[in-house]
Design a protein around this motif. Structure first.
Motif, mmCIF file in Angstrom:
data_model
loop_
_atom_site.group_PDB
_atom_site.id
_atom_site.type_symbol
_atom_site.label_atom_id
_atom_site.label_comp_id
_atom_site.label_asym_id
_atom_site.label_seq_id
_atom_site.Cartn_x
_atom_site.Cartn_y
_atom_site.Cartn_z
ATOM 1 N N ILE A 187 0.844 -1.204 0.000
ATOM 2 C CA ILE A 187 0.000 0.000 0.000
ATOM 3 C C ILE A 187 0.878 1.251 0.000
ATOM 4 N N ALA A 188 1.928 1.240 0.814
ATOM 5 C CA ALA A 188 2.816 2.407 0.880
ATOM 6 C C ALA A 188 3.520 2.648 -0.452
ATOM 7 N N LEU A 189 4.016 1.575 -1.069
ATOM 8 C CA LEU A 189 4.704 1.727 -2.353
ATOM 9 C C LEU A 189 3.743 2.180 -3.443
ATOM 10 N N LEU A 190 2.518 1.661 -3.410
ATOM 11 C CA LEU A 190 1.517 2.101 -4.382
ATOM 12 C C LEU A 190 1.238 3.592 -4.222
ATOM 13 N N GLY A 191 1.193 4.054 -2.964
ATOM 14 C CA GLY A 191 0.999 5.479 -2.732
ATOM 15 C C GLY A 191 2.158 6.310 -3.258
ATOM 16 N N VAL A 192 3.393 5.811 -3.065
ATOM 17 C CA VAL A 192 4.567 6.535 -3.560
ATOM 18 C C VAL A 192 4.549 6.609 -5.082
ATOM 19 N N VAL A 193 4.247 5.480 -5.739
ATOM 20 C CA VAL A 193 4.209 5.454 -7.200
ATOM 21 C C VAL A 193 3.112 6.386 -7.722
ATOM 22 N N THR A 194 1.933 6.322 -7.102
ATOM 23 C CA THR A 194 0.831 7.181 -7.522
ATOM 24 C C THR A 194 1.185 8.654 -7.344
ATOM 25 N N ALA A 195 1.781 8.995 -6.202
ATOM 26 C CA ALA A 195 2.179 10.378 -5.959
ATOM 27 C C ALA A 195 3.245 10.827 -6.949
ATOM 28 N N ASN A 196 4.169 9.922 -7.288
ATOM 29 C CA ASN A 196 5.221 10.267 -8.242
ATOM 30 C C ASN A 196 4.641 10.536 -9.618
ATOM 31 N N ILE A 197 3.694 9.689 -10.034
ATOM 32 C CA ILE A 197 3.054 9.893 -11.337
ATOM 33 C C ILE A 197 2.254 11.191 -11.341
ATOM 34 N N ALA A 198 1.514 11.433 -10.264
ATOM 35 C CA ALA A 198 0.733 12.675 -10.173
ATOM 36 C C ALA A 198 1.646 13.899 -10.203
ATOM 37 N N ALA A 199 2.770 13.824 -9.490
ATOM 38 C CA ALA A 199 3.709 14.947 -9.485
ATOM 39 C C ALA A 199 4.280 15.185 -10.875
ATOM 40 N N TRP A 200 4.507 14.092 -11.623
ATOM 41 C CA TRP A 200 5.025 14.242 -12.992
ATOM 42 C C TRP A 200 4.016 14.958 -13.878
ATOM 43 N N PHE A 201 2.743 14.565 -13.782
ATOM 44 C CA PHE A 201 1.709 15.221 -14.577
ATOM 45 C C PHE A 201 1.575 16.690 -14.180
ATOM 46 N N VAL A 202 1.597 16.963 -12.871
ATOM 47 C CA VAL A 202 1.475 18.345 -12.408
ATOM 48 C C VAL A 202 2.629 19.182 -12.928
ATOM 49 N N SER A 203 3.855 18.631 -12.878
ATOM 50 C CA SER A 203 5.011 19.375 -13.374
ATOM 51 C C SER A 203 4.903 19.642 -14.869
ATOM 52 N N ARG A 204 4.381 18.661 -15.620
ATOM 53 C CA ARG A 204 4.190 18.874 -17.055
ATOM 54 C C ARG A 204 3.161 19.962 -17.318
#
Length: 252
Positions: A187-204
């Motif tokens: 669950i923790a790793l899924l949250g990290v991956v999801t947050a990382n993907i979301a941060a990438w989209f936000v930065s784009r």
């Protein structure tokens, strides 16, 4: 200016990561080959303790070299707990957990390791070592359903992804405790991956917004320049037209 502790950490980075690989091999040998000669199993056990001792010595050295030792202990409580954990009760599973935590901490500190690489390594490490650990725990139980490495890998994958088909389940208390740890880690790793993907989209999106803003500003500046040029041209035309107010220079 780097401190003595930072120089020590930089110089011991690669050797400790190499020792963690040695620990992985030493831990896997008794699980995958329980019928190996006694000297092989004994050597693997000594290698596990030696790697843990190396990480414990590394922690002690960093503590001595730290400028503020109390602050160092407060900032790295997980490292201290990982060093002391195998001393509470000398179980192989505790040595596995403590060494993985210590090795993961040193890998995370490496500047060349990106977040994506670190998360991928953690996922693979949990999958492999979770499988080895549950296989070692469960196969001795008479009611065990996890008896082969293939079953253990499948169980670890479904547990970490929180799918949990239920076809393979741990039957011992320690196995169920391991299952809880894998579920929480997944669950923790899924949250990290999801947050990382979301941060990438936000930065784009933010980068595109900045580009649009710059383009809009450039268009406004260009429009203002064109208007100014048109005004100047109109003034020149007005001055040069017959009957205008252009100033004539008398001829010699």
């Amino acid at each position: 200016m780097t401190t003595r502790r930072e120089r020590w950490e930089r110089h011991t980075q690669a050797p400790l990561i190499g020792l963690s690989v040695l620990f992985a091999v030493a831990y896997a040998v008794p699980v995958l080959a329980p019928g190996a000669p006694e000297w092989v199993l004994g050597g693997a056990a000594w290698a596990e303790w030696a790697v843990w001792a190396a990480f414990a010595l590394d922690y002690a050295t960093r503590l001595v070299l730290a400028e503020d030792r109390w602050q160092f202990v407060r900032r790295s409580p997980l490292d201290l707990a990982s060093v002391l954990l195998p001393l509470v009760q000398p179980l192989r599973l505790l040595r596995l957990v403590s060494t993985l935590l210590l090795a993961g901490q040193r890998v995370r500190m490496a500047s060349q390791v990106r977040l994506t690489t670190y998360v991928a390594g953690v996922v693979m490490g949990l999958l492999v070592f979770g499988s080895l650990a549950v296989l070692e725990i469960e196969r001795a139980s008479p009611t065990a359903t996890i008896r082969t490495l293939e079953d253990a890998l499948w169980w670890s994958f479904t547990t970490m992804t929180t799918v949990g088909y239920g076809d393979l389940t741990p039957t011992t208390g320690l196995g169920r405790l391991l299952a809880v740890a894998l579920m929480l880690s997944g669950i923790a790793l899924l949250g990290v991956v999801t947050a990382n993907i979301a941060a990438w989209f936000v930065s784009r999106f933010e980068a595109e917004d900045r580009i649009d803003h710059l383009n809009h500003r450039a268009i406004q500046d260009l429009t203002a320049e064109v208007r100014e040029l048109r005004r100047q041209v109109a003034e020149l035309q007005q001055q040069t037209e017959p009957g205008g107010q252009a100033e004539h220079v008398p001829s010699a």
